[in-house]
Design a protein around this motif. Structure first.
Motif, PDB file in Angstrom:
ATOM      1  N   ALA A  27      -8.033  -4.878  -1.776  1.00  0.00           N
ATOM      2  CA  ALA A  27      -8.821  -5.855  -1.019  1.00  0.00           C
ATOM      3  C   ALA A  27      -8.729  -5.603   0.481  1.00  0.00           C
ATOM      4  CB  ALA A  27      -8.350  -7.272  -1.355  1.00  0.00           C
ATOM      5  N   ASP A  28      -7.541  -5.229   0.948  1.00  0.00           N
ATOM      6  CA  ASP A  28      -7.369  -4.953   2.379  1.00  0.00           C
ATOM      7  C   ASP A  28      -8.180  -3.743   2.824  1.00  0.00           C
ATOM      8  OD1 ASP A  28      -5.634  -7.089   2.722  1.00  0.00           O
ATOM      9  OD2 ASP A  28      -3.850  -5.885   2.295  1.00  0.00           O
ATOM     10  N   MET A  29      -8.224  -2.697   1.985  1.00  0.00           N
ATOM     11  CA  MET A  29      -8.993  -1.503   2.347  1.00  0.00           C
ATOM     12  C   MET A  29     -10.488  -1.791   2.363  1.00  0.00           C
ATOM     13  SD  MET A  29      -7.521   1.222   3.308  1.00  0.00           S
ATOM     14  CE  MET A  29      -8.658   2.542   3.001  1.00  0.00           C
ATOM     15  N   ILE A  30     -10.965  -2.551   1.405  1.00  0.00           N
ATOM     16  CA  ILE A  30     -12.394  -2.908   1.361  1.00  0.00           C
ATOM     17  C   ILE A  30     -12.765  -3.724   2.592  1.00  0.00           C
ATOM     18  CG2 ILE A  30     -14.117  -4.238   0.080  1.00  0.00           C
ATOM     19  CD1 ILE A  30     -12.616  -3.313  -2.490  1.00  0.00           C
ATOM     20  N   LEU A  31     -11.907  -4.668   2.959  1.00  0.00           N
ATOM     21  CA  LEU A  31     -12.153  -5.487   4.150  1.00  0.00           C
ATOM     22  C   LEU A  31     -12.145  -4.610   5.411  1.00  0.00           C
ATOM     23  CD1 LEU A  31     -12.535  -8.340   5.315  1.00  0.00           C
ATOM     24  CD2 LEU A  31     -10.040  -8.498   5.472  1.00  0.00           C
ATOM     25  N   TRP A  32     -11.204  -3.667   5.490  1.00  0.00           N
ATOM     26  CA  TRP A  32     -11.120  -2.782   6.648  1.00  0.00           C
ATOM     27  C   TRP A  32     -12.348  -1.894   6.757  1.00  0.00           C
ATOM     28  CZ3 TRP A  32      -9.230  -2.419  11.182  1.00  0.00           C
ATOM     29  CH2 TRP A  32      -9.142  -1.199  11.839  1.00  0.00           C
ATOM     30  N   LYS A  33     -12.850  -1.397   5.626  1.00  0.00           N
ATOM     31  CA  LYS A  33     -14.052  -0.561   5.637  1.00  0.00           C
ATOM     32  C   LYS A  33     -15.265  -1.332   6.142  1.00  0.00           C
ATOM     33  CE  LYS A  33     -12.863   2.625   1.911  1.00  0.00           C
ATOM     34  NZ  LYS A  33     -13.213   3.073   0.558  1.00  0.00           N
ATOM     35  N   GLU A  34     -15.295  -2.628   5.914  1.00  0.00           N
ATOM     36  CA  GLU A  34     -16.403  -3.459   6.409  1.00  0.00           C
ATOM     37  C   GLU A  34     -16.251  -3.759   7.894  1.00  0.00           C
ATOM     38  OE1 GLU A  34     -16.302  -6.905   3.921  1.00  0.00           O
ATOM     39  OE2 GLU A  34     -16.951  -5.815   2.141  1.00  0.00           O
ATOM     40  N   LYS A  35     -15.005  -3.974   8.358  1.00  0.00           N
ATOM     41  CA  LYS A  35     -14.769  -4.361   9.752  1.00  0.00           C
ATOM     42  C   LYS A  35     -14.794  -3.177  10.720  1.00  0.00           C
ATOM     43  CE  LYS A  35     -11.656  -7.553  10.650  1.00  0.00           C
ATOM     44  NZ  LYS A  35     -10.348  -8.252  10.679  1.00  0.00           N
ATOM     45  N   PRO A  52     -16.706  -0.355  11.126  1.00  0.00           N
ATOM     46  CA  PRO A  52     -17.949  -0.001  11.828  1.00  0.00           C
ATOM     47  C   PRO A  52     -18.346  -1.028  12.893  1.00  0.00           C
ATOM     48  CG  PRO A  52     -18.218   0.301   9.470  1.00  0.00           C
ATOM     49  CD  PRO A  52     -16.907  -0.376   9.677  1.00  0.00           C
ATOM     50  N   LEU A  53     -18.047  -2.299  12.667  1.00  0.00           N
ATOM     51  CA  LEU A  53     -18.358  -3.326  13.664  1.00  0.00           C
ATOM     52  C   LEU A  53     -17.495  -3.152  14.914  1.00  0.00           C
ATOM     53  CD1 LEU A  53     -18.623  -6.380  11.234  1.00  0.00           C
ATOM     54  CD2 LEU A  53     -20.507  -5.080  12.247  1.00  0.00           C
ATOM     55  N   LEU A  54     -16.229  -2.764  14.721  1.00  0.00           N
ATOM     56  CA  LEU A  54     -15.351  -2.537  15.867  1.00  0.00           C
ATOM     57  C   LEU A  54     -15.777  -1.295  16.655  1.00  0.00           C
ATOM     58  CD1 LEU A  54     -11.876  -3.187  14.207  1.00  0.00           C
ATOM     59  CD2 LEU A  54     -12.962  -4.590  15.957  1.00  0.00           C
ATOM     60  N   LEU A  55     -16.160  -0.233  15.942  1.00  0.00           N
ATOM     61  CA  LEU A  55     -16.478   1.029  16.594  1.00  0.00           C
ATOM     62  C   LEU A  55     -17.816   1.024  17.322  1.00  0.00           C
ATOM     63  CD1 LEU A  55     -15.280   3.617  13.928  1.00  0.00           C
ATOM     64  CD2 LEU A  55     -14.083   2.835  15.973  1.00  0.00           C
ATOM     65  N   GLN A  56     -18.741   0.169  16.933  1.00  0.00           N
ATOM     66  CA  GLN A  56     -20.078   0.200  17.548  1.00  0.00           C
ATOM     67  C   GLN A  56     -20.055  -0.202  19.015  1.00  0.00           C
ATOM     68  OE1 GLN A  56     -22.577  -2.326  15.252  1.00  0.00           O
ATOM     69  NE2 GLN A  56     -21.749  -4.223  16.065  1.00  0.00           N
TER      70      GLN A  56
END
Length: 143
Positions: free
Chosen positions: A51-59, A61-65
């Motif tokens: 669950a933590d990895m899935i959440l991190w994969k979603e967050k 790209p938002l941080l990097l943009q």
């Protein structure tokens, strides 16, 4: 092991004239894209479905943009076994090739570069001591 299993299957299939020669084995490996490799890396040590990895994969790209690729850096460390000799060689058949104990003396090196690849930082080298013997007569190091 492949040749032994192939001959076992040939026996079970009542094929009496089959011989799993080394030539057959090489051609079988080529046809099936089988190769001998060394296992390395730690790819399978991360649980990508947690669950933590899935959440991190979603967050992520938002941080990097909000950042430029010139401002995003990645660093990693690796070992350089500067005294270890290769364990494979090409030699004539009638010449004996003997190795010795592997010298595992190493330096740890950190490499760092930005996402665009424009800024490659100088290598950071961590040795066993402040002045390793291998660099005894070296006046200046390029890193």
């Amino acid at each position: 092991m492949l040749a032994t299993k192939a001959e076992e299957f040939a026996g079970k299939l009542n094929i009496s004239n089959f011989k799993a020669s080394s030539d057959w084995l090489e051609k079988f490996k080529f046809r099936q894209s089988i190769s001998f490799k060394r296992v390395c890396g730690e790819e399978k040590s991360v649980d990508c479905q947690s669950a933590d990895m899935i959440l991190w994969k979603e967050k992520l790209p938002l941080l990097l943009q909000t950042y430029s690729p010139d401002d995003i850096y990645n660093a990693d460390e690796t070992g350089i076994f500067f005294r270890m000799l290769p364990d494979k060689t090409i030699e004539f058949k009638d010449v004996d090739s003997h190795g010795g104990k592997k010298n595992k003396e190493r330096l740890t090196v950190m490499v760092c570069v930005n996402m665009s690849g424009k800024d490659k930082l100088p290598l950071l080298i961590i040795g066993k001591s402040a002045n390793p013997r291998c660099f005894k007569h070296v006046k200046s190091k390029p890193t």
